[in-house]
Write a protein that holds these residues in place. Sequence first.
Motif: not given
Length: 178
Positions: A84-96
Amino acid sequence: MENNHKGDFRKSCIKKLEFIGLFSKYYKNKIIVKKLEKFIKVSESKNILLYIPLGIEVDIKPLILSLRKSKKNVYVPFMQGDSFKIVKYRLPLYKKRFGIKEPNNSFLKPKKLDLAIVPVVGVDSVYKRIGYGKGMYDRFFCRLNYKPTIVFTQLVLCKSEKVLSDNYDIQADYIITN
């Protein structure tokens, strides 16, 4: 191919974590989140990798919310290939994949991590991580050219008396559990 002891240990830890009662889980989550908040405050970390919890992991969603309000940079994993890479936490979230939720992809270059809070299924006798067996965290940290402080979290400590890890498995600087 993984050694059988590690796979058997993983299964027994998952079983142990799945049987924690709801009230007990709620109580343990609150205690662990408080400990994490205190640790983060003392460590003065600004750039923090967290995770979006699955059912048997410590529910750190309240921690994510409080850190975002306190102007910390909160990052979460965004699955890519075998890691994985890191991304800033922000909404909305999606199920992967694997039922894991994550925000949209981002092309912003994240700052250097000070601290990584990592969920574990169990730890072996030398405090190396036993996860779900996909190796994503191991590959992620292996590919970093520096080492942030790594804190493992778990609702109840599931620790082996044996060394089950491989040399590439990540090791905790600290473990925070109930």
